[in-house]
Design an enzyme around this catalytic site. Structure first.
Site, short mmCIF file in Angstrom:
data_model
loop_
_atom_site.label_atom_id
_atom_site.label_comp_id
_atom_site.label_asym_id
_atom_site.label_seq_id
_atom_site.Cartn_x
_atom_site.Cartn_y
_atom_site.Cartn_z
N ASP A 175 0.83 -1.20 0.00
CA ASP A 175 0.00 0.00 0.00
C ASP A 175 0.87 1.26 0.00
OD1 ASP A 175 -2.17 1.93 0.77
OD2 ASP A 175 -3.27 0.06 1.03
N SER B 257 -6.87 4.24 -1.66
CA SER B 257 -7.03 2.80 -1.46
C SER B 257 -8.40 2.30 -1.86
CB SER B 257 -6.81 2.44 0.01
OG SER B 257 -5.49 2.63 0.36
N ARG C 80 -4.28 15.19 5.74
CA ARG C 80 -3.82 13.84 5.43
C ARG C 80 -3.98 13.54 3.94
NH1 ARG C 80 -2.99 9.16 8.70
NH2 ARG C 80 -3.70 7.21 7.76
N ASP C 81 -5.03 14.12 3.35
CA ASP C 81 -5.21 14.04 1.90
C ASP C 81 -4.83 15.36 1.25
OD1 ASP C 81 -6.23 11.47 2.21
OD2 ASP C 81 -8.27 12.21 2.52
N ARG D 99 -9.14 14.78 11.97
CA ARG D 99 -9.80 13.56 11.47
C ARG D 99 -9.23 12.28 12.06
NH1 ARG D 99 -7.93 12.26 5.42
NH2 ARG D 99 -8.30 10.16 6.19
N ARG E 68 -16.86 8.43 0.78
CA ARG E 68 -16.16 7.14 0.95
C ARG E 68 -16.60 6.44 2.24
NH1 ARG E 68 -9.62 5.98 0.50
NH2 ARG E 68 -9.48 4.79 2.42
N GLY E 69 -16.68 5.12 2.18
CA GLY E 69 -17.33 4.38 3.24
C GLY E 69 -16.50 4.01 4.45
N ASP E 70 -15.21 3.64 4.26
CA ASP E 70 -14.52 2.98 5.38
C ASP E 70 -14.55 3.80 6.67
OD1 ASP E 70 -12.75 4.83 4.22
OD2 ASP E 70 -10.98 3.57 4.40
N LYS F 67 -5.83 -2.06 7.14
CA LYS F 67 -6.06 -2.30 5.71
C LYS F 67 -6.85 -3.58 5.48
CE LYS F 67 -3.67 1.30 4.26
NZ LYS F 67 -4.14 2.37 3.37
N ASP G 230 2.04 3.21 3.15
CA ASP G 230 0.97 4.20 3.19
C ASP G 230 0.76 4.77 4.59
OD1 ASP G 230 -1.34 5.51 1.82
OD2 ASP G 230 -2.41 4.47 3.41
N HIS H 161 1.66 8.49 5.59
CA HIS H 161 0.68 9.51 5.98
C HIS H 161 1.12 10.33 7.20
CE1 HIS H 161 -2.70 9.06 3.30
NE2 HIS H 161 -2.80 7.77 3.51
N ASP I 28 -1.56 0.07 -4.66
CA ASP I 28 -2.84 0.68 -5.01
C ASP I 28 -2.68 2.13 -5.42
OD1 ASP I 28 -2.02 1.26 -2.43
OD2 ASP I 28 -4.03 1.21 -1.57
N HIS I 29 -1.61 2.77 -4.97
CA HIS I 29 -1.34 4.19 -5.27
C HIS I 29 -0.02 4.55 -4.63
CE1 HIS I 29 -2.21 5.04 -1.09
NE2 HIS I 29 -3.33 4.34 -1.21
N HIS J 186 -1.27 11.10 -0.53
CA HIS J 186 -0.88 10.21 -1.62
C HIS J 186 -0.23 11.01 -2.75
CE1 HIS J 186 -4.35 7.33 -0.31
NE2 HIS J 186 -3.36 7.35 0.55
C1 3PG Z 1 -6.98 7.62 4.95
O1 3PG Z 1 -8.19 7.40 5.06
O2 3PG Z 1 -6.16 7.20 5.77
C2 3PG Z 1 -6.53 8.48 3.80
O3 3PG Z 1 -7.45 9.52 3.58
C3 3PG Z 1 -6.46 7.70 2.53
O4 3PG Z 1 -5.65 6.59 2.66
P1 3PG Z 1 -5.97 5.24 1.92
O5 3PG Z 1 -6.75 5.57 0.67
O6 3PG Z 1 -4.61 4.69 1.60
O7 3PG Z 1 -6.74 4.36 2.85
CO CO Z 2 -3.37 6.17 2.23
#
Ligand code: 3PG
Ligand code: CO
Length: 546
Positions: free
Chosen positions: A20, A73, A164-165, A200, A279-281, A354, A422, A426, A463-464, A493
């Site tokens: 990642d 991701s 972070r983004d 966040r 985004r969901g997570d 992850k 990743d 971050h 993934d990026h 990223h």
């Molecule tokens: C995060 O949610 O930690 C970042 O905004 C994006 O990171 P990820 O896409 O690698 O999960």
């Molecule tokens: Co990331």
């Protein structure tokens, strides 16, 4: 829905490792490339001597609105897991707003009606930046504009500061013009104010149940107005920065805005709440807290009965939340589903941070399995700690687990995610990211050996990008410096491509070099091709040379 076997059929077992946030740039360590700055005997040999190509992992290659958008991701794993490019949340919300569909939809109408019939408040909670990974501030502004137009009695904002983004200390770049805009709305009679907020990574946006206490802190701040109080968000941010000059936006403490001794925007019975992230997570847990009648993750105190909507539906299997403003991409016929229906055994593994990436995102944002008999998912609990303090994270445990299952000939297709590039990336800590990469290199060497022993083909990609650019670069590509002449850390990223390599114990596989713009969407068919199956209809072509 069965995969077609190639003839002659010679099935192979395969391990796909997602490193990642490990992208590629020709720029060296002096530009903050922690991958170039690390000592990586295994990976450098792999990238140099095994078949390796670069894949596009950002922008339109992963369904984002434009090539200015970095990868992330969610979109990366979605595309890897379904072999096609679907328009993603960022783009779907843009379109729905531009065409006015969002505001004609039932969900928005209910949100608005609820506040008007009850003379109650509309609360918007969400990430406050233009990062376009989880959310975009323009979407929030469009919702406010529409709500004002529809004469919603009161609007309160709960802002999650990013860093972070987007650049690590950019909160005021978003806040100052926004407050000016709110003032202009107020001068025309709208009752709209920022009510609470915080970094966040401090409140609200936990994911994969790594740390529910984040959500609990957010709940107290947003819902009950319990926390340190300030006259406005700007004063809060400036005070926190004075108290700790090193603190970056994502970790800023939380705050409540107060007027005449009272919080300006507690969330009360009868209010409407929209979570503005698409985004969901990192939206699932707070959505559960707002919508689940029985809930045992923390004590919610006085639980307000609200009309709740997500910008999108975050989990299709759980139907969470039930009310949403824009439909998510309908990602169908994923690799996981094809495999489950074709008798191929699958094994997915990562640590908590992850884990959902190789399950939920990989399967097109579904939290369930397609077939519990042939699929095994394993999660190794992540530490709850800033990851520059433990750059190795759980890579050792992941490696040991995988060595074990490979030795047991457990499955046909193994997929894993190493978060280090990743998650440490971050933090913006270059040195820690170098260490993370060096640690991963050792793990990868061990996995390659386990694959060789067990006759499993190894694919390695990402993934990026993230670890490949740990310093903020200006438009000309030069390193930005702070007042003391030190490089400004970059926490987000990158726009860089990712390497894709094959390690075949028999050394038979070569990769195509004739494809115009190979990207993450080509990986799924490549996996199937190597394992002995034809490319499903509509999938981007395999990268294997004939
Ligand atoms: C995060 O949610 O930690 C970042 O905004 C994006 O990171 P990820 O896409 O690698 O999960
Ligand atoms: Co990331």
């Amino acid at each position: 829905m069965q995969l077609k076997k190639k003839t002659p059929f010679s099935p192979k077992k395969l391990l796909f490792v997602i490193l990642d946030g490990v992208g590629y740039t020709p720029k060296g360590p002096e530009f903050g490339n922690a991958i170039a700055g690390a000592n990586l005997p295994f990976l450098n040999k792999l990238w140099k001597e095994s078949p390796t190509i670069l894949l596009k992992a950002h922008g339109t290659a992963v369904g984002m609105p434009s090539d200015e958008d970095m990868g992330n991701s969610e979109v990366g794993h979605n595309v890897l897991g379904c072999g096609r490019i679907f328009d993603q949340g960022a783009k779907l919300v843009n379109n729905s707003i531009a065409e006015g569909l969002l505001f004609e939809g039932k969900a928005w109408k209910e949100i608005v009606e609820n506040t008007k019939t009850k003379n109650s408040t509309l609360h918007l909670i969400g990430l406050f930046s233009d990062g376009n990974v989880h959310a975009h501030i323009d979407h929030t502004k469009s919702l406010i504009q529409a709500a004002v137009g529809e004469k919603v009695p009161r609007i309160r904002l709960h802002i999650l500061l990013d860093g972070r983004d987007v650049p690590e200390k950019s909160a005021l770049d978003y806040l100052n013009p926004f407050e000016e805009w709110l003032t202009s709305l107020r001068s025309k009679g709208a009752d709209v104010k920022i009510a609470s907020g915080g970094g966040r990574m401090t409140i609200t946006m936990d994911r994969y149940e790594a740390d529910w206490s984040m959500v609990e802190r957010g709940w107290k701040i947003h819902v009950h107005g319990e926390g340190r109080t300030f006259p406005d968000a700007k004063t809060a941010i400036e005070t926190f920065r004075k108290e700790d000059p090193a603190v970056i936006d994502q970790y800023l403490p939380s705050f409540v805005v107060e007027e005449s001794g009272n919080p300006v925007g507690k969330i009360l019975n009868g209010d409407s709440v929209v979570f503005t992230n698409f985004r969901g997570d990192r939206a699932i847990e707070i959505s559960q807290a707002f919508t689940q009648k029985s809930f045992d993750k923390f004590d919610r105190g006085n639980f307000p009965d609200v009309c709740y909507a997500g910008m999108m539906q975050y989990d299709g299997d759980l139907q969470l939340p039930e009310r949403f403003l824009v439909s998510p991409p309908a990602i169908d016929r994923t690799l996981g589903e094809y495999m489950a229906k074709s008798g191929i055994n699958q094994y997915a593994l990562s640590e908590t941070q992850k884990y959902g990436h190789v399950t939920f995102f990989w399967n097109g944002n579904r939290s369930g399995k397609f077939d519990s008999k042939s699929e095994e998912y394993k999660e190794i609990p992540s530490d709850v700690i800033p990851f520059d303090q433990t750059p190795e994270m759980k890579a050792q445990a992941i490696t040991a687990e995988l060595e074990k299952v490979l030795g047991e000939n457990h499955s046909d297709f193994y997929r894993i995610n190493f978060p280090n590039g990743d998650m440490v990336g971050h933090t913006g800590n270059y040195q820690a990211t170098v260490k993370a990469m060096e640690f991963l290199d050792g793990c990868m060497g061990r996995l390659a050996e386990a694959c060789r022993k067990n006759n499993v083909i190894l694919l390695v990609s990402a993934d990026h990008g993230n670890a490949d650019e740990m310093y903020q670069l200006d438009k000309k590509g030069n390193v930005e410096k702070d007042k003391e002449g030190k490089p400004v850390p970059k926490t987000s990223h990158t726009l860089n491509p990712v390497p894709f390599s094959v390690l075949d114990p028999e050394n038979k596989i070569q990769l195509r070099t004739d494809l115009q713009n190979p990207g993450l969407a080509n990986v799924a068919a490549t996996i199937l091709d190597i394992m002995g199956y034809e490319t499903p209809e509509g999938y981007h072509p395999s990268l294997v040379a004939r």
